[in-house]
Design an enzyme around this catalytic site. Sequence first.
Site, short mmCIF file in Angstrom:
data_model
loop_
_atom_site.label_atom_id
_atom_site.label_comp_id
_atom_site.label_asym_id
_atom_site.label_seq_id
_atom_site.Cartn_x
_atom_site.Cartn_y
_atom_site.Cartn_z
N LYS A 49 49.32 41.41 48.11
CA LYS A 49 49.68 42.39 47.08
C LYS A 49 48.71 43.57 47.06
O LYS A 49 49.13 44.72 47.08
CB LYS A 49 49.70 41.74 45.68
CG LYS A 49 50.72 40.65 45.50
CD LYS A 49 50.66 40.04 44.12
CE LYS A 49 49.36 39.40 43.74
NZ LYS A 49 49.03 38.15 44.45
N ARG A 75 52.15 38.67 35.28
CA ARG A 75 52.06 37.36 35.91
C ARG A 75 52.81 36.28 35.14
O ARG A 75 52.87 35.15 35.59
CB ARG A 75 50.60 36.95 36.07
CG ARG A 75 49.91 37.78 37.11
CD ARG A 75 48.63 37.19 37.55
NE ARG A 75 48.03 38.05 38.57
CZ ARG A 75 46.92 37.77 39.19
NH1 ARG A 75 46.27 36.68 38.91
NH2 ARG A 75 46.46 38.60 40.10
N ARG A 132 39.54 34.79 53.30
CA ARG A 132 39.04 35.86 52.42
C ARG A 132 37.75 35.42 51.74
O ARG A 132 36.84 36.23 51.57
CB ARG A 132 40.11 36.21 51.39
CG ARG A 132 39.72 37.36 50.48
CD ARG A 132 40.85 37.79 49.59
NE ARG A 132 41.03 36.90 48.46
CZ ARG A 132 41.96 37.03 47.53
NH1 ARG A 132 42.84 38.01 47.60
NH2 ARG A 132 42.04 36.20 46.52
N ARG A 166 34.04 35.52 47.89
CA ARG A 166 34.65 35.38 46.56
C ARG A 166 34.58 33.94 46.08
O ARG A 166 35.13 33.04 46.71
CB ARG A 166 36.10 35.88 46.58
CG ARG A 166 36.14 37.39 46.65
CD ARG A 166 37.50 37.97 46.62
NE ARG A 166 38.34 37.45 45.56
CZ ARG A 166 39.52 37.96 45.26
NH1 ARG A 166 39.97 39.01 45.93
NH2 ARG A 166 40.26 37.45 44.31
N ARG A 190 45.31 27.71 41.55
CA ARG A 190 45.92 29.04 41.43
C ARG A 190 47.37 29.01 41.91
O ARG A 190 48.24 29.64 41.30
CB ARG A 190 45.11 30.08 42.21
CG ARG A 190 43.76 30.36 41.57
CD ARG A 190 42.88 31.22 42.44
NE ARG A 190 43.41 32.57 42.54
CZ ARG A 190 43.08 33.41 43.50
NH1 ARG A 190 42.23 33.06 44.44
NH2 ARG A 190 43.58 34.61 43.53
#
Length: 181
Positions: free
Chosen positions: A8, A83, A122, A128, A139
């Site tokens: 996204k 969301r 990632r 992260r 998630r």
Amino acid sequence: MGPPGAGKGTQADIIKEKYKIPQISTGDILRAAVKNGTAMGIEAKKFMDAGDLVPDAVVIGIIRDRLVESDCANGFILDGFPRTVEQAKALSEILKELRMELDSVVNLDVPDEELVKRLLGRAIKEGRSDDNEETIKNRLHTYNTKTLPLIDFYKGTGILRQINGLGSMEEITNTILKSIQ
């Protein structure tokens, strides 16, 4: 729209450059608040570290405040919002109040196995803390139970664009651009 790791942010960044409009990323706004240690950031961090959604009231307030800024007058891209169906309903009210409307809702569809692979990659690349295997699974579960119903919410509006999120970045971008023109 799309699950965590669907691309996204990447696609929104490309499209914002093409159309010269702002990309409004709730994730970026929230991560900046966490980094800066703001009250909102401290509260949001608890939810983000657990892989849960930040409460609607916080996110909706952020979006409303951002949409009234002058750079949104000629359009904007919402990245990671709404969301939940409740957030989508709140967005509809905000847009109505501001005399704005959505032209398109783009949903990037990517299988869970690919998402886990992308997110773990990632995590290594960007460092992260919210991209570890346990948090990723939570998630994805949260996405499937709370965000996936948005597809049904937007189906009847005529603005939902379902996009296959597999392929090269360029292929996905071209498919999105064709679908929103």
